[in-house]
Design an enzyme around this catalytic site. Structure first.
Site, PDB file in Angstrom:
ATOM      1  N   ASP A 197      24.683  42.166  27.072  1.00  0.00           N
ATOM      2  CA  ASP A 197      25.989  42.813  26.984  1.00  0.00           C
ATOM      3  C   ASP A 197      27.124  41.784  26.975  1.00  0.00           C
ATOM      4  OD1 ASP A 197      24.388  45.139  27.412  1.00  0.00           O
ATOM      5  OD2 ASP A 197      24.639  44.911  29.571  1.00  0.00           O
ATOM      6  N   GLU A 241      26.613  53.840  22.655  1.00  0.00           N
ATOM      7  CA  GLU A 241      27.142  53.081  23.784  1.00  0.00           C
ATOM      8  C   GLU A 241      27.671  51.734  23.299  1.00  0.00           C
ATOM      9  OE1 GLU A 241      23.794  52.621  26.433  1.00  0.00           O
ATOM     10  OE2 GLU A 241      22.977  50.919  25.309  1.00  0.00           O
TER      11      GLU A 241
END
Length: 316
Positions: A15, A195
């Site tokens: 991420d 997401e």
């Protein structure tokens, strides 16, 4: 066009988020394998981030509503101060079930976010008390927006993408707007997921990239875009790609690219694509606990129509 194979910039950092600030420095944060803290680093170049010393800006408490599974921090400079937005789960999450995350913010007024004190600003309340994560912010035409992923019990799947204006850098204003939900085959493999949104403004358009499906080799990236002068809070302003824009490259062994961010090269103009991916598929146990999602960075190319060309996660 000659393609060049690329290698991870930073290993075992999922991420990834890289921000180029007005002070000329690059700032980096990401999920650490232990999911127990928010780690920052800075360097004068993107390459320099690989060896830059790390600073723990915030460490999770031992118990409470935000004491487990610290996921996907992002560092932003909003309204004169630094903010990190992140998702965290309550202490019961591991023994009960994982998906209990809510979103939180911390603030630091110091010019250098690796120094000074971080203040916990509390939960970023979206008005919907369900699983949510992967918040990002962006400024457009004088308005600060909050963009994130959240579960809606009335919609099949794990998470959808929502957009709202912000009243302060830690409070949203108005009712969130649904921009995208999992609907295509490539968005619903393993999990029904939209997401990890990220925003880039170029060629008269606002682009939102996002990630879909399970976090193994099925993980892939999609794209939304709107005209820069459109009402961004009107879902009809957005066009969604029917096919993924970045997906696993089996030829070169780069699997599950996604959860990207955008930054700019040292020239201040070239848009750089920042993302994580794995270099093997033989994952033992839950893919979320596998540490080998590595940070990759490469230039983003553009088509004659002004649309971004993501290419393959293994080459540029």
């Amino acid at each position: 066009m000659q393609e060049t194979l690329i290698h991870p910039l930073i290993e075992q950092r999922a991420d990834p988020y890289i921000y180029k600030h007005t002070d000329g420095f690059y700032y980096f944060t990401a999920s650490v394998p232990q999911y127990d803290r928010i780690e920052l680093r800075r360097a004068a170049t993107i390459e320099g981030l690989a060896t830059a010393p790390t600073v723990d800006a915030w460490i999770k408490p031992d118990s409470g509503p935000y004491s487990e599974l610290i996921w996907a921090p992002e560092l932003h400079f909003n309204m004169g101060a630094w903010y990190v937005y992140f998702a965290a789960a309550p202490s019961r999450a591991i023994k009960d079930k994982l998906f209990q995350h809510r979103m939180y913010a911390i603030r630091n007024p110091n010019p250098n976010p690796l120094e000074g004190a971080w203040e916990f600003m509390g939960q970023v309340d979206t008005g919907i008390d369900t699983f949510c994560l992967d918040a990002t912010t962006f400024n457009h035409q004088g308005t600060l927006y909050y963009l994130w992923a959240q579960k809606d019990v009335a919609i099949e799947g794990n998470s959808n993408l929502y957009l709202a204006k912000m009243k302060t850098p830690w409070q949203i204003e108005g009712t969130p707007v649904l921009l995208s939900k999992p609907e295509y085959d490539w968005e619903t493999r393993g999990f029904w997921v939209n997401e990890g949104p990220s925003v880039v403004h170029r060629n008269g358009k606002i682009f939102i990239s996002y990630s879909a499906s399970a976090t193994d080799e099925n993980y892939a990236m999609g794209l939304l875009h709107a005209d820069e002068d459109a009402d961004l809070l009107d879902p009809a302003s957005w066009t969604k790609s029917r096919e993924p824009v970045l997906r696993t490259c089996y030829d070169h062994g780069i699997y599950g690219p996604g959860h990207n961010s955008f930054t700019y090269a040292e020239d201040g103009e070239t848009v750089m694509l920042v993302y994580h991916a794995r270099t093997y598929t033989e994952i033992v146990g839950d893919p979320l606990w596998n540490p080998d999602r590595h940070t990759f960075v490469k230039p983003l190319r553009w088509g004659e129509d002004g649309m971004p060309l993501f290419g393959r996660p293994s080459t540029y």
